[in-house]
Design a protein around this motif. Structure first.
Motif, PDB file in Angstrom:
ATOM      1  N   UNK A  88       0.835  -9.291  16.114  1.00 40.13           N
ATOM      2  CA  UNK A  88       0.359  -8.213  15.252  1.00 40.13           C
ATOM      3  C   UNK A  88      -1.159  -8.108  15.318  1.00 40.13           C
ATOM      4  N   UNK A  89      -1.657  -6.966  15.751  1.00 35.92           N
ATOM      5  CA  UNK A  89      -3.096  -6.743  15.871  1.00 35.92           C
ATOM      6  C   UNK A  89      -3.692  -6.123  14.609  1.00 35.92           C
ATOM      7  N   UNK A  90      -2.884  -5.373  13.879  1.00 34.15           N
ATOM      8  CA  UNK A  90      -3.348  -4.713  12.662  1.00 34.15           C
ATOM      9  C   UNK A  90      -3.021  -5.598  11.465  1.00 34.15           C
ATOM     10  N   UNK A  91      -4.036  -6.000  10.717  1.00 39.97           N
ATOM     11  CA  UNK A  91      -3.824  -6.883   9.581  1.00 39.97           C
ATOM     12  C   UNK A  91      -3.111  -6.150   8.448  1.00 39.97           C
ATOM     13  N   UNK A 111      -4.176  -5.897   5.422  1.00 44.50           N
ATOM     14  CA  UNK A 111      -5.177  -5.106   4.697  1.00 44.50           C
ATOM     15  C   UNK A 111      -5.459  -3.786   5.405  1.00 44.50           C
ATOM     16  N   UNK A 112      -5.560  -3.821   6.722  1.00 46.17           N
ATOM     17  CA  UNK A 112      -5.822  -2.588   7.479  1.00 46.17           C
ATOM     18  C   UNK A 112      -4.615  -1.644   7.441  1.00 46.17           C
ATOM     19  N   UNK A 113      -3.419  -2.224   7.507  1.00 47.49           N
ATOM     20  CA  UNK A 113      -2.216  -1.396   7.434  1.00 47.49           C
ATOM     21  C   UNK A 113      -2.111  -0.716   6.076  1.00 47.49           C
ATOM     22  N   UNK A 114      -2.438  -1.451   5.013  1.00 47.89           N
ATOM     23  CA  UNK A 114      -2.429  -0.870   3.670  1.00 47.89           C
ATOM     24  C   UNK A 114      -3.454   0.252   3.544  1.00 47.89           C
ATOM     25  N   UNK A 115      -4.649   0.017   4.076  1.00 51.47           N
ATOM     26  CA  UNK A 115      -5.690   1.043   4.003  1.00 51.47           C
ATOM     27  C   UNK A 115      -5.272   2.304   4.740  1.00 51.47           C
ATOM     28  N   UNK A 116      -4.669   2.144   5.903  1.00 50.32           N
ATOM     29  CA  UNK A 116      -4.213   3.294   6.677  1.00 50.32           C
ATOM     30  C   UNK A 116      -3.100   4.047   5.976  1.00 50.32           C
ATOM     31  N   UNK A 117      -2.170   3.319   5.378  1.00 50.90           N
ATOM     32  CA  UNK A 117      -1.070   3.962   4.665  1.00 50.90           C
ATOM     33  C   UNK A 117      -1.575   4.739   3.455  1.00 50.90           C
ATOM     34  N   UNK A 118      -2.578   4.190   2.773  1.00 49.25           N
ATOM     35  CA  UNK A 118      -3.117   4.872   1.591  1.00 49.25           C
ATOM     36  C   UNK A 118      -3.930   6.112   1.953  1.00 49.25           C
ATOM     37  N   UNK A 119      -4.547   6.101   3.127  1.00 46.82           N
ATOM     38  CA  UNK A 119      -5.230   7.322   3.582  1.00 46.82           C
ATOM     39  C   UNK A 119      -4.208   8.423   3.848  1.00 46.82           C
ATOM     40  N   UNK A 120      -3.065   8.030   4.347  1.00 40.97           N
ATOM     41  CA  UNK A 120      -2.000   8.996   4.638  1.00 40.97           C
ATOM     42  C   UNK A 120      -1.290   9.449   3.359  1.00 40.97           C
ATOM     43  N   UNK A 121      -1.021   8.485   2.482  1.00 42.93           N
ATOM     44  CA  UNK A 121      -0.293   8.769   1.246  1.00 42.93           C
ATOM     45  C   UNK A 121      -1.034   8.137   0.082  1.00 42.93           C
ATOM     46  N   UNK A 122      -1.886   8.879  -0.595  1.00 39.31           N
ATOM     47  CA  UNK A 122      -2.671   8.317  -1.704  1.00 39.31           C
ATOM     48  C   UNK A 122      -1.775   7.824  -2.842  1.00 39.31           C
ATOM     49  N   UNK A 123      -2.236   6.790  -3.504  1.00 42.41           N
ATOM     50  CA  UNK A 123      -1.491   6.221  -4.619  1.00 42.41           C
ATOM     51  C   UNK A 123      -1.839   4.755  -4.797  1.00 42.41           C
ATOM     52  N   UNK A 124      -0.901   3.993  -5.342  1.00 39.34           N
ATOM     53  CA  UNK A 124      -1.075   2.555  -5.540  1.00 39.34           C
ATOM     54  C   UNK A 124      -0.115   1.810  -4.628  1.00 39.34           C
ATOM     55  N   UNK A 125      -0.673   1.048  -3.700  1.00 35.31           N
ATOM     56  CA  UNK A 125       0.177   0.250  -2.809  1.00 35.31           C
ATOM     57  C   UNK A 125       0.726  -0.930  -3.585  1.00 35.31           C
ATOM     58  N   UNK A 126       2.028  -1.131  -3.500  1.00 37.26           N
ATOM     59  CA  UNK A 126       2.696  -2.187  -4.266  1.00 37.26           C
ATOM     60  C   UNK A 126       3.181  -3.318  -3.363  1.00 37.26           C
ATOM     61  N   UNK A 127       3.437  -3.030  -2.097  1.00 32.47           N
ATOM     62  CA  UNK A 127       3.880  -4.086  -1.191  1.00 32.47           C
ATOM     63  C   UNK A 127       3.653  -3.675   0.255  1.00 32.47           C
ATOM     64  N   UNK A 128       3.537  -4.682   1.103  1.00 32.84           N
ATOM     65  CA  UNK A 128       3.462  -4.474   2.555  1.00 32.84           C
ATOM     66  C   UNK A 128       4.160  -5.647   3.216  1.00 32.84           C
ATOM     67  N   UNK A 129       4.978  -5.343   4.191  1.00 27.24           N
ATOM     68  CA  UNK A 129       5.742  -6.404   4.850  1.00 27.24           C
ATOM     69  C   UNK A 129       5.948  -6.067   6.318  1.00 27.24           C
ATOM     70  N   UNK A 130       5.802  -7.087   7.171  1.00 28.77           N
ATOM     71  CA  UNK A 130       6.144  -6.902   8.576  1.00 28.77           C
ATOM     72  C   UNK A 130       7.652  -6.817   8.689  1.00 28.77           C
ATOM     73  N   UNK A 152      -4.603  -4.328  -1.163  1.00 30.63           N
ATOM     74  CA  UNK A 152      -5.488  -4.470  -0.006  1.00 30.63           C
ATOM     75  C   UNK A 152      -6.452  -5.630  -0.196  1.00 30.63           C
ATOM     76  N   UNK A 153      -7.038  -5.721  -1.388  1.00 24.37           N
ATOM     77  CA  UNK A 153      -7.972  -6.805  -1.670  1.00 24.37           C
ATOM     78  C   UNK A 153      -7.259  -8.154  -1.711  1.00 24.37           C
ATOM     79  N   UNK A 154      -6.049  -8.162  -2.244  1.00 17.61           N
ATOM     80  CA  UNK A 154      -5.268  -9.396  -2.285  1.00 17.61           C
ATOM     81  C   UNK A 154      -4.918  -9.865  -0.879  1.00 17.61           C
ATOM     82  N   UNK A 155      -4.589  -8.922  -0.006  1.00 17.57           N
ATOM     83  CA  UNK A 155      -4.256  -9.270   1.383  1.00 17.57           C
ATOM     84  C   UNK A 155      -5.479  -9.852   2.091  1.00 17.57           C
TER      85      UNK A 155
END
Length: 214
Positions: free
Chosen positions: A67-70, A72-91, A155-158
């Protein structure tokens, strides 16, 4: 009588060592079949379980290393696409396709699932959960209550958890008495898995002792 003792010794060795005993056509003094074959079957079953667990860990470690995208980076990208509050991220590794699977709660309490390419950071797909699902509304209420008073985002927690290894998942634990972010990391060498708790107010990272009971 001696033959029964030998059989018992071999059976015990198989149970203790976790190895596979060689099947022998031996019967007891009374002509009854030996229980050695049952011991072998049990030993083989344990060995198969160990191999499956090791294979699963190896696969997870390979996914984490590739995995090249961390997180935190995946969360940031998802939030740019869909604004809101990110609650989870999982590979997520399904059908031999690895993606970051990210859940986002928007300002209208609608849930969105966003999939991000772990190699490029590109958003691959997204969809909105059903609006009439009462369970989604209940989940949204619990999340907002858990995050109230906290300032640390997913994102900050990640980013904080990444100091301990490659983050493979980050999730909000809103059910416990003291809500926190739950993070799973893997070491760069060997892929050893560790579970952490990240504070909602301070981003302090501590070992998740509750995972020791699993």
């Amino acid at each position: 009588m001696k033959r029964n003792i030998v059989i018992a010794t071999v059976a015990a060795a198989a149970l203790v060592g976790g190895g596979t005993a060689t099947a022998l056509a031996v019967t007891g003094d009374d002509g009854a079949p030996s229980q050695l074959s049952e011991v072998r079957a049990a030993s083989d079953g344990r060995a198969d379980d160990v191999r499956e667990d090791e294979d699963g860990r190896d696969d997870d470690a390979t996914v984490a290393k590739s995995t090249k995208v961390t997180a935190a980076d995946a969360l940031a990208g998802a939030l740019r696409h869909t604004p809101g509050t990110a609650v989870s991220a999982e590979l997520d590794d399904e059908d031999n396709a690895v993606t970051w699977d990210i859940d986002i709660l928007d300002s209208a309490s609608k849930w969105h699932s966003v999939h991000v390419d772990p190699a490029t950071g590109k958003v691959l797909s997204s969809h909105t959960e059903r609006e009439d699902d009462s369970d989604d509304a209940d989940d949204a209420a619990r999340v907002r209550a858990a995050l109230q008073g906290g300032s640390i985002s997913a994102t900050e927690a990640a980013k904080a958890a990444a100091a301990h290894g490659t983050v493979t998942s980050i999730d909000l634990d809103e059910d416990s008495g003291s809500p926190a972010w739950e993070a799973e990391t893997r070491t760069q060498s060997g892929g050893t898995e560790h579970d952490w708790l990240v504070g909602l107010r301070t981003a302090q990272v501590t070992p998740d002792r509750s995972s020791d009971d699993d």
